[in-house]
Design an enzyme around this catalytic site. Structure first.
Site, PDB file in Angstrom:
ATOM      1  N   MET A  31     -25.702  15.760  14.762  1.00  0.00           N
ATOM      2  CA  MET A  31     -26.969  15.671  14.040  1.00  0.00           C
ATOM      3  C   MET A  31     -27.470  14.224  14.058  1.00  0.00           C
ATOM      4  SD  MET A  31     -27.192  18.483  11.043  1.00  0.00           S
ATOM      5  CE  MET A  31     -26.280  17.625   9.791  1.00  0.00           C
ATOM      6  N   HIS A  38     -18.212  10.061  16.138  1.00  0.00           N
ATOM      7  CA  HIS A  38     -18.902  10.787  17.212  1.00  0.00           C
ATOM      8  C   HIS A  38     -18.521  10.210  18.574  1.00  0.00           C
ATOM      9  CE1 HIS A  38     -21.909  11.288  13.809  1.00  0.00           C
ATOM     10  NE2 HIS A  38     -21.705  12.543  14.161  1.00  0.00           N
ATOM     11  N   GLY A 148     -15.188  17.269  15.393  1.00  0.00           N
ATOM     12  CA  GLY A 148     -14.274  16.451  14.604  1.00  0.00           C
ATOM     13  C   GLY A 148     -13.568  17.251  13.532  1.00  0.00           C
ATOM     14  N   SER A 186     -18.595   8.848   8.493  1.00  0.00           N
ATOM     15  CA  SER A 186     -19.586   9.894   8.227  1.00  0.00           C
ATOM     16  C   SER A 186     -20.968   9.283   8.342  1.00  0.00           C
ATOM     17  CB  SER A 186     -19.396  10.468   6.814  1.00  0.00           C
ATOM     18  OG  SER A 186     -20.504  11.280   6.455  1.00  0.00           O
TER      19      SER A 186
END
Length: 284
Positions: A31, A38, A148, A186
């Site tokens: 996203m 990532h 993840g 995050s």
């Protein structure tokens, strides 16, 4: 040269050329607001596949809080700089209208996986996840897809969705990536103030300490140990902490109830909702 593609038709045209050349395709759905967590998924895909596709799409159907959707961080330009630097071949960054030309009315059931934890706290969340991830799988048709383990419940549900829909893709779970001080990476971390970020360190510190504590205490006492530490920290509001079977996601009562035990936590740090997890037992 990395390509940025906006439409499904152009994406499929590009990937059909790669497939015709017998190239394997790896896929990392995101996203956006990318970080080194990532990046670790993308790097693994680059090593294991000939072509790596990364999607950047903030999916509206998985947000049950409109403010959360509105405030979710977005920076496609920075994302593309990071992705090109680590070897991604294609970035798929569609508009909402491209992915949802009409409302997606599909309703999934992954019970009992989706009725606990996040499923109870965020109604409709996993249905939205299944809608978009299945659409992306149909568009990309990857050989392997990377997720993840921080989103532990989501990973279990995507494995189940692939089974239910008979999608031919290998789902690969990748370990949580943490900051040096232990905070799980995050995209939401960038919404924390400096003071909130300091408080958030209580999460990982408590989870790590609970593994040592568990060695000499019952499961019930270990659960209380975590809950009490979080509740004692100003600015943190615990939503849940559950110790679950890592396959079924169902809560267990004793250490001997499963060979694969994971502690999953969700809480608010100020107004920002964070999740994390820790493994207590895992069959090797």
């Amino acid at each position: 040269m990395m390509k940025v593609i906006r439409t499904i038709s152009e994406l499929q045209q590009e990937l059909s050329v790669q497939r015709d050349a017998a190239k394997s395709i790896g896929f990392v759905p995101t996203m956006g607001a990318l970080h080194q967590g990532h990046a670790s998924l993308v790097k693994r895909s680059v090593v294991e596949n000939d072509v790596t596709v990364v999607s950047v799409f903030v999916n509206p159907t998985q947000f049950n809080d409109k403010n959360d959707l509105k405030n979710y961080p977005r920076d496609l330009q920075a994302d593309c700089v990071l992705l090109e630097g680590i070897g991604a071949d294609v970035v798929f960054a569609p508009e909402v209208e491209e992915m949802y030309p009409e409302p997606d009315t599909r309703v999934f059931s992954f019970a009992p996986l989706d009725t606990v934890m996040e499923g109870g706290c965020r109604p409709g969340h996993f249905n939205g996840v299944a809608q978009i991830v299945s659409k992306l799988f149909y568009a990309v048709a990857p050989d392997k897809a990377y997720f993840g383990e921080k989103d532990f419940q989501q990973l279990a549900i995507i494995r189940e969705m692939v089974k239910q829909l008979d999608i031919k893709v290998e789902i690969i779970g990748c370990p949580i990536v943490r900051e040096e001080d232990g905070l799980a990476l995050s995209s939401r971390n960038m919404l924390l103030s400096a003071e909130e970020r300091e408080r958030a360190l209580t999460i990982s510190r408590t989870l790590f300490a609970s593994v040592d504590y568990a060695a000499s205490h019952s499961l019930a006492r270990t659960k209380s140990f975590v809950e009490e530490a979080i509740n004692a920290t100003d600015g943190l509001q615990l939503e849940y902490f559950q110790i679950v079977d890592g396959n079924t996601l169902q809560e267990v009562k004793e250490w001997g109830d499963s060979d694969y035990l994971v502690g999953c936590i969700a809480l608010f740090c100020g107004k920002i909702r964070l999740i994390d997890n820790i493994k207590y037992k895992e069959v090797k």
